[in-house]
Design an enzyme around this catalytic site. Sequence first.
Site, short mmCIF file in Angstrom:
data_model
loop_
_atom_site.label_atom_id
_atom_site.label_comp_id
_atom_site.label_asym_id
_atom_site.label_seq_id
_atom_site.Cartn_x
_atom_site.Cartn_y
_atom_site.Cartn_z
N GLY A 7 -0.39 5.11 -3.14
CA GLY A 7 0.60 4.08 -3.60
C GLY A 7 -0.40 4.08 -4.69
O GLY A 7 0.07 2.65 -5.04
N PHE A 11 3.02 -0.79 -8.19
CA PHE A 11 2.67 -1.53 -8.95
C PHE A 11 1.66 -2.56 -8.38
O PHE A 11 0.55 -2.63 -9.04
CB PHE A 11 4.45 -2.90 -8.17
CG PHE A 11 3.64 -4.14 -8.58
CD1 PHE A 11 3.33 -4.92 -10.05
CD2 PHE A 11 3.88 -4.71 -7.74
CE1 PHE A 11 2.16 -6.17 -9.74
CE2 PHE A 11 4.11 -6.38 -8.08
CZ PHE A 11 3.30 -7.01 -9.23
N ALA A 60 1.09 2.50 0.70
CA ALA A 60 2.36 3.26 -0.12
C ALA A 60 3.56 2.57 1.09
O ALA A 60 3.42 2.88 2.31
CB ALA A 60 2.10 4.71 0.58
N TYR A 163 13.45 -3.98 6.55
CA TYR A 163 11.81 -3.86 5.71
C TYR A 163 11.19 -5.34 6.40
O TYR A 163 10.16 -4.45 7.09
CB TYR A 163 11.82 -4.01 4.70
CG TYR A 163 10.28 -4.57 4.14
CD1 TYR A 163 10.09 -3.87 3.79
CD2 TYR A 163 10.23 -5.73 4.40
CE1 TYR A 163 8.64 -3.63 3.27
CE2 TYR A 163 9.72 -5.98 2.99
CZ TYR A 163 8.48 -4.54 3.02
OH TYR A 163 7.20 -5.51 2.44
N ASN A 192 4.81 -13.55 -1.48
CA ASN A 192 5.53 -12.68 -3.17
C ASN A 192 4.32 -12.50 -4.55
O ASN A 192 4.29 -13.48 -4.57
CB ASN A 192 6.25 -14.05 -3.45
CG ASN A 192 7.27 -14.30 -2.39
OD1 ASN A 192 6.93 -15.12 -1.36
ND2 ASN A 192 8.58 -13.93 -2.73
#
Length: 333
Positions: A7, A11, A60, A163, A192
């Site tokens: 990944g 982001f 990822a 999730y 977050n």
Amino acid sequence: MRVLVTGGAGFIGSHVVEALRAGGHEPVVFDVREEAGQDVRDRGAVSPALAGVDAVCHQAAMVGLGNGVTDAADYVSHNDLGTAVLLAAMAEAGVRRLVLAGSMVVYGEGRYSCARHGVVRPGPRSAADLTAGRFEPRCPSCGADLVPELVGEDAPADPRNVYATTKLAQEHLAAAWARSTDGTAVSLRYHNVYGPGMPRDTPYAGVASFFRSALARGAAPRVFEDGGQRRDFVHVRDVAAANVAALEADTAGGGLTAYNAGSGEPHTVGEMARALATAHGGPDPVVTGEFRLGDVRHITADSSRLRNELGWKPEVGFEEGMREFAAARLRGE
């Protein structure tokens, strides 16, 4: 250190790659965005990528609350099958160091105390209560108001959606791998995460991205519930630095160590929306009263273990981070 970053074009992963380079390491990007065929679920692609690698930083994943259970198979495939394939290939290649992108969602609701009953664990909020605007969990014993507190790594896991369940399964898989190979596994339970490069306009992005995307369109951020949900907003560069600290740490093998990765400064979702809108120049947020089943009310971290054991600390404050994020480009713009 040569580090495979799964990944690594995403982001958080792209910031981890930058932080590794800045620290004198050699990151190797493994990402479906970077090159066709680089799917972590494909053993034939993963095994060659591990050649000459000293450690793996596993970023990822399919992220976000998603669409209830209708996309459960996709989450399990990307997150759990992908992690299992990666760990099997690492065992075969003799790679014995792993840092996993964990998540605070494994806790479910945060830590609460009742004046009468002490620390309690409220159950999932009901659709009836949420529809009626009763957003705060109540004491399961007496129904009294609760006081939200910081969550430590020793809190019981209680995932409340698909999730979250897959993120907990990733940790169990990593722990099993570490025990069987005498490997070192660290799970950084992100809170977050926000910052430059967040994906725009996707149902799987975080709340900060939702608000920032709305502002980019000239629309008001839409705040669910009453905006009083407490979260820990941590800047992506600080999270990247935590990954480097975990990779460099002298951690004992044979098991998994979990660390909360948060700023240590709880803020409400409403506060975050207002700070972002102010820094962007409006429009002001709109509190909608809407809700999503599976969301939790309050979840904020005690990140002192990460600070004390690995010498990490967040560098980007809330106001500074929101000002930067308000002007930053999102992925897809």
